[in-house]
Structures are given as structure tokens and as C-alpha cells.
Write a protein that holds these residues in place. Structure first.
Motif, short mmCIF file in Angstrom:
data_model
loop_
_atom_site.label_atom_id
_atom_site.label_comp_id
_atom_site.label_asym_id
_atom_site.label_seq_id
_atom_site.Cartn_x
_atom_site.Cartn_y
_atom_site.Cartn_z
N GLU A 165 0.83 -1.20 0.01
CA GLU A 165 0.01 0.04 -0.06
C GLU A 165 0.99 1.22 0.12
N LEU A 166 1.97 1.33 0.87
CA LEU A 166 2.89 2.49 0.81
C LEU A 166 3.72 2.50 -0.36
N ALA A 167 4.11 1.22 -0.95
CA ALA A 167 4.87 1.21 -2.27
C ALA A 167 3.96 1.89 -3.43
N ALA A 168 2.93 1.71 -3.29
CA ALA A 168 1.84 2.47 -4.31
C ALA A 168 1.86 3.86 -4.29
N CYS A 169 2.29 4.47 -3.35
CA CYS A 169 2.49 5.95 -3.16
C CYS A 169 3.70 6.42 -3.36
N MET A 170 4.47 5.57 -3.89
CA MET A 170 6.04 6.11 -4.23
C MET A 170 6.28 6.27 -5.68
N ALA A 171 6.70 7.31 -6.14
CA ALA A 171 7.10 7.62 -7.33
C ALA A 171 8.17 6.49 -8.03
N PRO A 172 8.19 6.24 -9.28
CA PRO A 172 9.01 5.19 -9.76
C PRO A 172 10.44 5.54 -9.43
N ARG A 232 12.72 4.03 -13.92
CA ARG A 232 12.84 5.35 -13.05
C ARG A 232 12.20 6.51 -14.10
N GLY A 233 11.45 6.96 -13.26
CA GLY A 233 10.38 8.13 -13.91
C GLY A 233 11.20 9.27 -14.29
N PRO A 234 10.40 10.23 -15.22
CA PRO A 234 11.10 11.61 -15.66
C PRO A 234 11.37 12.52 -14.54
N ASP A 235 10.69 12.57 -13.35
CA ASP A 235 11.12 13.53 -12.32
C ASP A 235 11.64 12.98 -11.15
N THR A 236 12.22 11.73 -11.38
CA THR A 236 13.07 11.33 -10.28
C THR A 236 14.59 11.07 -10.64
N ARG A 237 15.40 11.27 -9.80
CA ARG A 237 16.91 11.16 -10.03
C ARG A 237 17.50 10.25 -9.11
N PRO A 238 18.62 9.79 -9.24
CA PRO A 238 19.42 9.16 -8.25
C PRO A 238 19.80 9.94 -7.15
N ARG A 239 20.22 9.20 -5.97
CA ARG A 239 20.31 10.03 -4.95
C ARG A 239 21.76 10.88 -4.84
#
Length: 542
Positions: free
Chosen positions: A434-441, A498-505
Motif C-alpha cells: 500500500e505504501l509502495a503504491a504511493c511512491m514515485a518510480p 525510473r520516472g522522468p521526475d526522479t533522479r538518483p540519490r
């Protein structure tokens, strides 16, 4: 009866402070990236943009001339080019991660920060409100030294000085008036949103604040000294008369071995005996009970369940770990003849003062003075926020309804929304799909482990870490390489592209660490179910 080692009873049933060092959340959920607007701390582009997060919004500098207007437009374009950071925190408890993140925000590109907090009880929500009100206090009303000392007392001491107790009553009274009026709340505290709380929870939150502000009933309404001693006696049992030896054993054989060597014997023993962790004045000055540490719990008495108000928090580890065992200034961690030159209390005071100094230097969202134009909220905001004629704050705390962790994914505004999920070890049982569904790719998961919980044996710590890995894997996360001690926290990333708005740490200057206190009854048994049988009850029931 002697309390057996490994029972976890020392941590209690309510978390008031974290058991891992404070963390910069932008370094965990974000990373250098696609343009100079995304430059990491320390880069040339990052240095050029230092201080921008806390600069007033462009609407407030239009009258400064064409050059200022051009700079404001450039800042606005950069802020729009950098996606806002949305972080979901389960059990963050004391706000240390948020304060450290905001204090270091000028090292990152300017962007809006949204923190969504889900706590186990409303007393923790009220403490967040009070702590941030104190941290964002106008420097003209309270000097840095006074502010840092008041912060440490409210945050980690069972007993307060009279001036600090008066400040708590004043602020609690003010906040109690704002809670029932959301529009006025957002005008005066634009960094705070309680719109996701249920009406019943807001009423109970108001009751908590009114209990803090009540002074006519005197110290007997919450006799902290007696309550603390009763907890210690119950925890130690037949070892109570040897409590000095027990505290020395827990400190030297457990906390020191696990990386907290700077905690001094005297300060740890004083905290175990009296609940006063940070003695910044003469010991006789601390006599007012810290009501912010009060909470309710259901107990069984004569076969019936009754509500009891008391101190149900930590009496085993103490509030030294959050700000007291790491420092950017390495001279504070030096040793001579094998002994640290500074104590955890001194390091904590230094770190807290630095955080507050950076917040004061970079400014805070103001609610008075100057004309302000409305700024549109980002599209897809999960809440309709009415800010009147105010410019939006550069950050916002959104408090979620208690027990809503497993239902957030049913709301479209939370699906694939968060770039970072932080879970305290007392809330690990909530980790699931359920929490994983709230996470961006490609979003990151940070889980606090129980390294500094002294009641747990090494084999229990290993079993708990293994259980965390199982829960994260079942939820759809894969382990990531850890830059810090693996015993302090566990890192994972959401499986999938990985989605377009997410980047590595992004790399962080200091080894990143997790945060927030665990619930011992869960940890000792490696449980994944809810908290203790003595369920917390709202103070409005008293």
C-alpha cells in the motif's frame, strides 16, 4: 522481579525523540541531475544558488527595480524547472530530520519542500507544532542562545526552568486557538497544514494543547518527578538500588560499543535518574514538569480498562543520539587519552545552535509586513490550501490522519507522489504494497533500524534488520548500497523504471543516517503488528 535484558520495556510505548542522528532528506531523496538547477551541494552551480530557498518570493521584490525583477524571474524559472520534493515520513516524532533538511536547503537548488507526516499519536503532532514554532521564532523576540536552550529543554528534558515552562504555556495557548480555525491557522502559520486530520482528531489535538497551556492546576496535574521514578522502578525491578551500575553497563557495554562513545557517564546517569538530559543551568532551576511529554494509555485495573495519563516514553537510551553523536565540525569528536573531549550534551547544543542559526540567517516564511500577491499552488496538490494574500512558504508540513497509512493509496492525489519514504522502526509493521503504491518510480525508502535501543541483544538487532528486508522486498523495494553504517538504517529503492521526475540519490557530506524512535515491544519480538496492548488514548478523555 528483575526486568530481563531484551524485553524492550525501557523505551516505553510512546516515542518522543529519535534514536538515530538527524538526516538531510534532500540528500536521501534527491540527486544531482539534469541541469545546473539540480546541482548538488558543493558544486559551482550549487554554490551560486546558496541561500535561495529562504529568499522572499518574487512577488515581494518587484518594487526593487528592473534588475531585481529579472533576478526574481530567473529564480522563479529555476524553481519551476526543479520538481518539488514530496517526502512521506512515518514516525519521524521529533522533527530533527526536517530541521536539518531545512537548515541545509540553501546548499540545494531552490524548490518547494512538502513533508507529509503520519504519527502514532496526536501528542507527537502537537510537539511538532510547538518545536517548529520555537525553531521559527522571530530573532527579535528571542536570541539564539535562549532559543537553543529552550529548544533543548522542551525537546529532551523531563523538567523545565520556569521561563521555558511559561513559553510552552503561551505557545500552547496560541496554537490551541488556531487549531479549530484552519483559515486563520494558514494565515499565521503558512508552513503548517492540518486539513488532512479528521474533525475528531483536531478536537483531541486542541485538548492536548489546552492541557499544556493549563497552569492553574499546578505541577500536581502532571507530577513528572514521581512518574519518572515509578517508570524506572518498574523497569529495573530488584536492580533499582544498583541503578547507577545498570546505567554504566548499558552505556559502556551497549551504547559505546554501538558508536555513541561521546555520551558521558555523568550526563547519562543524571538523565536516567531525573529525566534531565541537558542541564544548561543550575540543577535547582529545573522543577517545572514538561507537559509535552505527557500522554494517555489504557491500563488494566481490577479487571477493567482505565485511561491513565503519565510518562510512557523512553527511560533507557535518552535523547543524546539525535544531535549528539555526529557533527560537521570534527574537532568536537576529538579524543584525548582515549576519552572524548566533548560530551554528547555539548555536541547537541552546538548542532542545535547551528541549525537555528542557519534558519535565522536564511529567513523564514513571514505572515506579517509587506504586500503579497497570491502564488498558485502546484498542480495536483492533494489539498486546497487557502493562503489569503500570503506568498507560499518554501516548505510545508502536512499532518495526515492517524492510522491512514494503509489507505493513502486509495486517494489519487497520493498515488506515485513521493520521492522518499521514511519509516521509523516503530512503524515498520506498516511497510507494505500500500505504501509502495504511493511512491514515485525509482523512489527511495529509508528505514530506521534499532541500533541504539539498548534493550535488544545483537541477535535481536540482526533479526529485526532481516525482517525489515523481507517486508521491503514484499512491498516491491530492492536494497541499495548504504553509504553509512548498515546497523543504523536500511536503504531501498522502488522496483521499476525510473520516472522522468526522479533522479538518483545525491552524495551527502556526512554519512547519512536514519531517524525516529522505535517501539520496543515490536522490536523485541520482531513483530510486524501494531503497537502495545496498552493502547494510547487522547488527553481529551481525562
Amino acid at each position: 522481579m528483575t526486568t530481563p535484558a531484551g524485553s524492550g520495556a525501557g523505551f516505553g510505548w510512546v516515542s518522543w525523540w529519535g534514536l538515530s542522528p538527524a538526516l538531510d532528506l534532500q540528500a536521501e531523496g534527491e540527486s544531482p541531475g539534469r541541469s545546473s538547477a539540480s546541482a548538488p551541494p558543493g558544486s559551482s552551480a550549487g554554490r551560486r544558488r546558496q541561500g535561495e530557498l529562504w529568499r522572499p518570493s518574487p512577488a515581494r521584490v518587484v518594487s526593487s527595480g528592473p534588475a531585481a525583477q529579472a533576478d526574481a524571474d530567473a529564480d522563479g524559472d529555476a524553481a519551476r524547472a526543479t520538481p518539488e520534493l514530496n517526502v512521506l515520513l512515518l514516525g519521524s516524532v521529533d522533527g530533527r530530520h526536517l530541521l536539518r533538511t531545512l537548515a541545509r536547503a540553501a546548499r540545494w537548488p531552490r524548490r518547494r519542500l512538502n513533508f507529509y507526516l503520519l504519527e502514532h499519536n496526536l501528542e507527537a503532532v502537537a510537539r511538532h507544532m510547538l518545536i517548529f514554532s520555537l525553531a521559527l521564532e522571530d530573532p527579535e523576540k528571542m536570541g539564539l542562545q535562549e532559543q537553543s536552550e529552550a529548544f533543548l529543554e522542551v525537546w529532551g528534558n523531563a523538567l523545565l526552568r520556569a521561563p521555558v515552562a511559561a513559553f510552552v504555556r503561551e505557545q500552547a495557548s496560541r496554537l490551541a486557538l488556531l487549531v479549530p480555525e484552519p483559515d486563520r491557522l494558514e494565515r499565521e502559520l503558512p508552513w503548517l497544514s492540518l486539513r488532512a486530520l479528521k474533525f475528531r482528531e483536531r478536537d483531541e489535538l486542541e485538548a492536548v494543547l489546552r492541557f499544556w497551556s493549563c497552569e492553574e492546576r499546578g505541577p500536581q496535574a502532571f507530577p513528572m518527578g514521581r512518574l519518572w521514578d515509578a517508570r524506572v522502578r518498574h523497569y529495573l525491578g530488584s536492580r533499582y538500588d544498583a541503578r547507577c551500575g545498570v546505567s554504566d553497563w548499558d552505556l559502556r557495554m551497549k551504547l559505546h560499543d554501538r558508536g555513541a562513545q561521546v555520551i558521558h557517564t555523568q550526563e547519562f546517569r543524571r538523565w536516567r535518574d531525573t529525566g534531565v538530559a541537558f542541564e544548561l543551568r543550575d540543577s535547582s532551576a529545573y522543577h517545572e514538569p514538561n507537559r509535552t511529554l505527557a500522554s494517555g494509555r489504557l491500563l488494566t485495573h481490577c479487571g477493567e480498562r482505565v485511561a491513565a495519563r503519565g510518562y510512557w516514553g523512553d527511560i533507557a537510551t535518552g535523547p543524546f543520539v539525535a544531535f549528539g553523536i555526529e557533527a560537521d565540525d570534527q574537532s568536537l569528536l576529538q579524543t584525548r587519552n582515549g576519552q572524548p573531549t566533548k560530551t554528547a550534551g555539548e555536541i547537541t547544543q552546538h548542532n542545535v545552535m547551528e541549525v537555528l542559526r542557519e534558519l535565522a540567517a536564511w529567513g523564514r516564511p513571514r505572515d506579517t509586513q509587506g504586500d503579497r500577491e497570491k502564488q498558485p499552488e502546484p498542480e495536483g496538490s492533494p489539498e486546497q490550501e487557502t493562503s489569503g494574500d500570503l506568498a507560499p512558504a518554501p516548505f510545508k508540513l502536512h499532518f495526515l490522519s492517524l492510522g491512514s497509512a494503509r489507505s493513502l493509496h486509495h486517494k489519487g492525489c497520493y498515488q506515485a507522489r513521493f520521492q522518499l519514504l521514511y519509516v521509523a522502526c516503530g512503524m515498520v509493521h506498516l511497510l507494505g504494497p500500500e505504501l509502495a503504491a504511493c511512491m514515485a518510480p525509482g523512489g527511495n525508502l529509508l528505514v530506521e533500524l534499532a541500533r541504539f535501543l539498548v534493550d535488544l541483544r545483537p541477535e535481536q538487532l540482526q533479526a529485526f534488520a532481516a525482517r525489515v528486508g523481507e517486508l521491503a522486498g514484499a512491498a516491491g523495494f530492492t536494497p541499495c548500497a548504504s553509504a553509512g553504517p548498515a546497523e543504523t538504517f536500511a536503504r531501498f529503492a522502488k522496483q521499476g523504471a525510473r520516472g522522468p521526475d526522479t533522479r538518483p540519490r545525491a552524495p551527502s557530506a556526512a554519512p547519512p543516517v536514519a531517524a525516529a524512535p522505535p517501539q520496543p515491544h515490536d522490536l523485541a519480538s520482531h513483530a510486524t503488528t501494531g503497537l502495545d496492548s496498552g493502547a494510547p488514548v487522547p488527553l481529551s478523555d481525562f
